[in-house]
Design an enzyme around this catalytic site. Structure first.
Site, mmCIF file in Angstrom:
data_model
loop_
_atom_site.group_PDB
_atom_site.id
_atom_site.type_symbol
_atom_site.label_atom_id
_atom_site.label_comp_id
_atom_site.label_asym_id
_atom_site.label_seq_id
_atom_site.Cartn_x
_atom_site.Cartn_y
_atom_site.Cartn_z
ATOM 1 N N TYR A 169 0.823 -1.222 0.000
ATOM 2 C CA TYR A 169 0.000 0.000 0.000
ATOM 3 C C TYR A 169 0.855 1.270 0.000
ATOM 4 O O TYR A 169 0.323 2.369 -0.066
ATOM 5 C CB TYR A 169 -0.952 0.007 1.189
ATOM 6 N N LYS A 239 3.620 -15.508 3.639
ATOM 7 C CA LYS A 239 4.276 -16.430 2.714
ATOM 8 C C LYS A 239 5.770 -16.212 2.911
ATOM 9 O O LYS A 239 6.470 -15.670 2.043
ATOM 10 C CB LYS A 239 3.876 -16.113 1.269
ATOM 11 N N ASP A 288 -1.883 -19.213 2.519
ATOM 12 C CA ASP A 288 -2.862 -20.013 1.775
ATOM 13 C C ASP A 288 -3.437 -21.123 2.644
ATOM 14 O O ASP A 288 -4.617 -21.466 2.551
ATOM 15 C CB ASP A 288 -2.253 -20.582 0.481
ATOM 16 N N ASP A 312 -6.087 -8.041 4.500
ATOM 17 C CA ASP A 312 -7.249 -7.675 3.695
ATOM 18 C C ASP A 312 -7.952 -8.942 3.198
ATOM 19 O O ASP A 312 -9.171 -9.105 3.356
ATOM 20 C CB ASP A 312 -6.765 -6.820 2.515
#
Ligand code: ATP
Length: 426
Positions: A169, A239, A288, A312
């Site tokens: 961001y 990750k 994930d 998010d």
């Protein structure tokens, strides 16, 4: 719209109206709050359905405070302007007065604010985030009886702590074909040892910064929350195997925080150990995997600590499991400074019709009460919302959801729904 007459709600009239009877919350040196019995709390109605859901929230929160403390505690609500209403009245979308009073009040609440597309207007939400350094976006996701897309939604009860200031961001982006992208590519290949095959000439590049300082303060906030609220399993996600310098580092920093004197012995990190009374367990989970686990085994986690982008994804998935963002509250929290808000947008398509679902903002109001230390009043709201939904009463979105599951429901407007909830606060 017709405002319900609350004697403790002070609307903006040429300027913000500060009531004599109210007192400002103070921020102690250690960044904890000193909350008076009669705090001044600013509210921003917001755009679209904002004014309607604000009315509903005010009625419900006022009723809960009154029923809990019988007049010994009372909020003095002060309207501040932002967004369309501010532009109309002051020609500015985020007036200085709003910033000044949010600063003085420490804690506030707001409805949704839109960002006009293509007018070169900066998002008010991000301006506020920057002004008050609300570095953690906190979203508790739990089920209150509304229709949901999954069986056994009561298994979902998780608080997502999303880092709010770092990550992709940052807005450092070089578009494919631009001079900047060309320069960055050359630098990365010539100076930094990047392999050409990963960087063909037509690449676009987005930079993902992640800071130790920002990560650690965010992690501390989440761990303190877990300890104070007896939430046992805290997962830090990322990750880390792919993005070692950012998401991998984030996970490592989280475990370093667990080792700090404040948390040592209270935050355990042995994956085999069971947390005892007064302890929480910190585990790491690949993003994930977490997305899958949330669907398959949501009861496994109480708190999730996430970076900005992963946070998010995860908070939206978690919200969807319990019926959507219309039921999820949210708090933007920094060093004491906090702004609670609805998680959905302005929903202009239904604005002014009196049919918007006010639960996201109402539950944000309850979350704010908890933040002030007024937990008993917040509990009354949770209980009343549950009992109203158990009676199958709701705004059209809720009633339709029930009907889809072949459950009969009574459809009511925003304020009637709020009155139904308020009447169940005992
Ligand atoms: P923004 O542009 O501010 O993000 P939006 O209207 O595009 O707002 P959402 O607020 O996410 O985005 O709304 C998507 C749709 O969901 C709305 O058009 C509306 O129909 C519905 N919706 C959103 N919030 C509510 C609510 N509180 N009650 C009922 N319906 C809602």
């Amino acid at each position: 719209m017709n405002k319900t007459a609350f004697e403790n709600v002070f609307y903006w009239e040429g300027k913000a109206q500060i009531p004599q009877e109210g007192k400002f919350i103070k921020l102690r040196e250690d960044k904890t709050l000193e909350v008076p019995e009669n705090p001044i709390i600013p509210f921003i109605e917001g755009d679209g359905i904002g004014p309607e859901i604000t009315q509903a929230m005010l009625l419900i929160v006022n009723t809960a405070v009154e029923k809990t403390y019988n007049g010994s505690r009372k909020i003095y609500w002060v309207e501040l302007l932002a967004g369309d209403k501010a532009e109309e009245k002051t020609r500015e979308r985020l007036p200085q007065e709003t910033l000044d009073l949010l600063k003085e009040s420490i804690v506030g609440i707001k409805g949704p604010l839109g960002t006009p597309v293509g007018k070169g207007v900066r998002s008010i939400n991000s301006a506020l985030r920057r002004a008050f350094d609300y570095y953690s976006a906190v979203r508790p996701v739990y089920w209150m009886g509304q229709p949901t897309p999954i069986p056994n939604p009561e298994r979902v009860n998780v608080v997502v702590f999303r880092e709010n200031t770092d990550d992709v961001y940052a807005g450092i982006e070089f578009f494919s074909g631009s001079e900047e992208a060309k320069k960055a590519r050359e630098f990365l290949i010539k100076e930094m040892g990047a392999k050409e095959e990963g960087f063909p000439e037509d690449v676009g590049i987005t930079v993902k910064p992640m800071s130790e300082f920002k990560t650690k303060r965010h992690v501390r906030k989440a761990l303190r929350y877990a300890l104070e609220n007896n939430r046992k399993v805290v997962a830090v996600i990322g990750k880390g195997n792919i993005m070692k310098a950012t998401e991998g580092a984030f996970i490592n920093w989280a475990f370093e925080v667990a080792d700090e004197p404040e948390f040592k012995g209270r935050v355990i990190t042995d994956p085999e150990a069971e947390p005892r009374e007064g302890q929480v367990k910190l585990v790491k989970v690949i993003t994930d995997q977490m997305l899958m686990q949330l669907v398959l085994k949501p009861e496994a986690y109480d708190v999730i600590i996430a970076q900005n982008l992963n946070g998010d994804y995860v908070s939206d998935l978690a919200a969807a499991l319990i019926g959507g963002p219309g039921f999820v509250p949210s708090g933007n929290i920094g060093d004491g400074y906090a702004l609670f808000e609805s998680t959905h947008g302005t929903a202009w398509d239904i604005a002014g019709k009196g049919i918007a679902n006010p639960l996201s903002l109402t539950l944000s109001g309850a979350m704010m009460l908890e933040y002030l230390g007024w937990k008993e009043a917040a509990e009354k709201i949770y209980d009343a919302v549950r009992r109203t939904l158990d009676s199958r009463i709701g705004t059209p979105d809720i009633a339709n959801g029930f009907r889809k599951q072949e459950i009969e429901a009574k459809e009511v407007g925003t304020m009637e729904f709020a009155r139904e909830i308020a009447s169940r606060i005992e």
